[in-house]
Design a protein around this motif. Sequence first.
Motif, mmCIF file in Angstrom:
data_model
loop_
_atom_site.group_PDB
_atom_site.id
_atom_site.type_symbol
_atom_site.label_atom_id
_atom_site.label_comp_id
_atom_site.label_asym_id
_atom_site.label_seq_id
_atom_site.Cartn_x
_atom_site.Cartn_y
_atom_site.Cartn_z
ATOM 1 N N GLU A 19 0.815 -1.245 -0.019
ATOM 2 C CA GLU A 19 0.020 0.040 0.119
ATOM 3 C C GLU A 19 0.951 1.259 -0.086
ATOM 4 O O GLU A 19 0.477 2.213 -0.747
ATOM 5 N N ALA A 20 1.988 1.251 0.667
ATOM 6 C CA ALA A 20 2.840 2.507 0.893
ATOM 7 C C ALA A 20 3.634 2.551 -0.675
ATOM 8 O O ALA A 20 3.545 3.659 -1.115
ATOM 9 N N ALA A 21 3.751 1.540 -1.175
ATOM 10 C CA ALA A 21 4.458 1.510 -2.417
ATOM 11 C C ALA A 21 3.441 2.392 -3.420
ATOM 12 O O ALA A 21 3.607 3.201 -4.424
ATOM 13 N N VAL A 22 2.114 1.815 -3.395
ATOM 14 C CA VAL A 22 0.971 2.387 -4.452
ATOM 15 C C VAL A 22 0.845 3.870 -4.060
ATOM 16 O O VAL A 22 0.894 4.689 -5.120
ATOM 17 N N ARG A 23 0.698 4.049 -2.869
ATOM 18 C CA ARG A 23 0.676 5.492 -2.531
ATOM 19 C C ARG A 23 1.943 6.532 -2.969
ATOM 20 O O ARG A 23 1.856 7.463 -3.274
ATOM 21 N N ASP A 24 3.267 6.068 -2.996
ATOM 22 C CA ASP A 24 4.309 6.658 -3.481
ATOM 23 C C ASP A 24 4.174 6.856 -4.976
ATOM 24 O O ASP A 24 4.425 7.995 -5.456
ATOM 25 N N PHE A 25 3.895 5.634 -5.679
ATOM 26 C CA PHE A 25 3.628 5.983 -7.004
ATOM 27 C C PHE A 25 2.475 6.830 -7.294
ATOM 28 O O PHE A 25 2.618 7.682 -8.195
ATOM 29 N N GLN A 26 1.445 6.872 -6.908
ATOM 30 C CA GLN A 26 0.484 7.767 -7.051
ATOM 31 C C GLN A 26 0.777 9.165 -6.779
ATOM 32 O O GLN A 26 0.611 10.280 -7.515
ATOM 33 N N ARG A 27 1.413 9.470 -5.764
ATOM 34 C CA ARG A 27 1.972 10.863 -5.383
ATOM 35 C C ARG A 27 2.910 11.213 -6.615
ATOM 36 O O ARG A 27 2.756 12.229 -6.981
ATOM 37 N N ALA A 28 3.801 10.294 -7.110
ATOM 38 C CA ALA A 28 4.879 10.845 -8.034
ATOM 39 C C ALA A 28 4.095 11.015 -9.256
ATOM 40 O O ALA A 28 4.325 11.594 -10.283
ATOM 41 N N ALA A 29 2.977 10.245 -9.837
ATOM 42 C CA ALA A 29 2.250 10.415 -10.887
ATOM 43 C C ALA A 29 1.279 11.605 -10.959
ATOM 44 O O ALA A 29 0.577 11.725 -11.825
ATOM 45 N N GLY A 30 0.958 12.107 -9.950
ATOM 46 C CA GLY A 30 0.119 13.224 -9.669
ATOM 47 C C GLY A 30 -1.308 12.640 -9.764
ATOM 48 O O GLY A 30 -2.117 13.719 -10.240
ATOM 49 N N ILE A 31 -1.769 11.473 -9.309
ATOM 50 C CA ILE A 31 -3.020 11.007 -9.359
ATOM 51 C C ILE A 31 -3.755 10.930 -7.826
ATOM 52 O O ILE A 31 -2.902 11.265 -6.985
ATOM 53 N N THR A 32 -4.832 10.473 -8.010
ATOM 54 C CA THR A 32 -5.370 10.360 -6.630
ATOM 55 C C THR A 32 -4.769 9.402 -5.817
ATOM 56 O O THR A 32 -4.300 8.279 -6.000
ATOM 57 N N THR A 33 -4.366 9.935 -4.485
ATOM 58 C CA THR A 33 -3.349 9.126 -3.612
ATOM 59 C C THR A 33 -4.385 8.282 -2.648
ATOM 60 O O THR A 33 -4.535 8.920 -1.240
ATOM 61 N N ASP A 34 -4.623 7.280 -2.694
ATOM 62 C CA ASP A 34 -5.695 6.652 -1.764
ATOM 63 C C ASP A 34 -5.119 5.220 -1.400
ATOM 64 O O ASP A 34 -5.730 4.519 -0.560
ATOM 65 N N GLY A 35 -4.086 4.803 -2.112
ATOM 66 C CA GLY A 35 -3.411 3.520 -1.762
ATOM 67 C C GLY A 35 -4.321 2.237 -2.287
ATOM 68 O O GLY A 35 -3.709 1.162 -2.276
ATOM 69 N N TRP A 36 -5.073 2.579 -3.322
ATOM 70 C CA TRP A 36 -5.837 1.624 -4.107
ATOM 71 C C TRP A 36 -5.454 1.596 -5.412
ATOM 72 O O TRP A 36 -5.277 2.564 -5.892
ATOM 73 N N ALA A 37 -5.183 0.452 -6.108
ATOM 74 C CA ALA A 37 -4.740 0.128 -7.378
ATOM 75 C C ALA A 37 -5.848 -0.146 -8.310
ATOM 76 O O ALA A 37 -6.329 -1.391 -8.469
ATOM 77 N N GLY A 38 -6.607 0.873 -8.832
ATOM 78 C CA GLY A 38 -7.786 0.897 -9.668
ATOM 79 C C GLY A 38 -7.442 1.479 -11.000
ATOM 80 O O GLY A 38 -6.276 1.352 -11.367
ATOM 81 N N ASP A 39 -8.534 1.631 -11.634
ATOM 82 C CA ASP A 39 -8.269 1.893 -13.205
ATOM 83 C C ASP A 39 -7.328 3.150 -13.574
ATOM 84 O O ASP A 39 -6.270 2.913 -14.353
#
Length: 322
Positions: free
Chosen positions: A258-278
Motif C-alpha cells: 500500500e505504501a508503494a502504491v501511494r508513493d507511485f500515485q503521488r509521483a504520478a500526480g493522481i489520486t493518492t488513496d493506496g488503491w490500485a484501480g483503473d
Amino acid sequence: MIDLGDFRGAAKRLEDIDLPRIGAEIGVGEDEIHAVIDVETGNGRGFDSAGRPKMLFEPHIFYRELSGAERKEAVRQGLAYSKWGAQPYPKDSYPRLRAAMTINARAALRSASWGLGQVMGFNHALAGYDSPEAMVRAFMADEDAHLAAMVDFIRSAGLDDELRRHDWSGFARGYNGAGYAKNRYHLKLASAFARWQGIRDTPWDPDQSANDNAAIEASTVALGRGAAGAQVRALQDDLATLGFYTGRIDGDFGPSTEAAVRDFQRAAGITTDGWAGDETMAALEAALAKVPSAGEGAAALTTLLERIRDDVEEALIIAKAA
C-alpha cells in the motif's frame, strides 16, 4: 515475519445479492447461508465494533499447535491449556491473540476462528487459502471473502449435502464438532433457518449474474489492503520495476505494498488513496512503457517519473475507449 497491523482493512460489508450468489455454488439458498452465519456470529456481522474480522481465540487449540518450550511459555502466560473450557472467553480475544503471536504467530492465527463463518485458521486450506495469514488479510478487506471461504470449507468438508437436506444434526457435527448437541448448535440452526424462511429472499437471476460477472471481469478490479493472488504479485513486480517497491513479491497486499502504491500515485500526480484501480493501473502502464532498457542506463528512469504526470490523462482516455 507475519505483519497484519491492527487487523483493520477496508471492512466492506456483504451485499444482499452475495448470499444467494455464493450459496448457489453449493446448491443452497440464502436462508441456509443466513442460518449458519447467524449461529456463528450471533448478529450476522463479520466485523467487530472496531472494524476487525470477528475472531475467537481458542487456547486449547493453541496448546495443541505448540510443543516444547513454546507450549510451556504459552501455558505460563495463560494463553494455552489442554482442554476446552478451562477458562471463560474474554469479551475481546484480540489481546490474547496478539500475545500468542509473540510466541508463535502462525500457530496463533491457526488457533482462532474468523469472520462470518468462524472458519478456524487451521482450516485455511479447506477454505481456499495457502496460509492462515492470507485468509485473515482477505477477511480484513471484505465480508464477501468470509462467505466464500465458509462455502468453500463446507464443500471441502463434504457438508454441502447435509446443508441441502437440512440435516442440521449432521451438519452441526461436521461444522461445530462432536459436542454440538451440548451447545444446541443443531437446534439453533433449525430455528434460524425457519425464521429466515419467513423473510422474503433477495431476487437473483443466475443468468443475469453471469452476464454481470463477465462485464466485471472485462474491467479492472481495484486492489487494496487484504487482497492476495496473482494480480497483486503482478502489481508488486510493476512497482518494483519502477523503483517504488522493495519488499518480497509474495502476492499479499499488505502495508508495504500500500505504501508503494501511494508513493507511485503521488509521483504520478493522481489520486493518492493506496488503491490500485483503473487510474493507477493506466498510470503504471504508461510508466512501464517508458522504462529504459539496460543499455540506456538508469539515469533515464529519473526523468521518466517526471513525465508520468503528463501521460496519465492520455492513458486514461485510451483505457476507457478500449
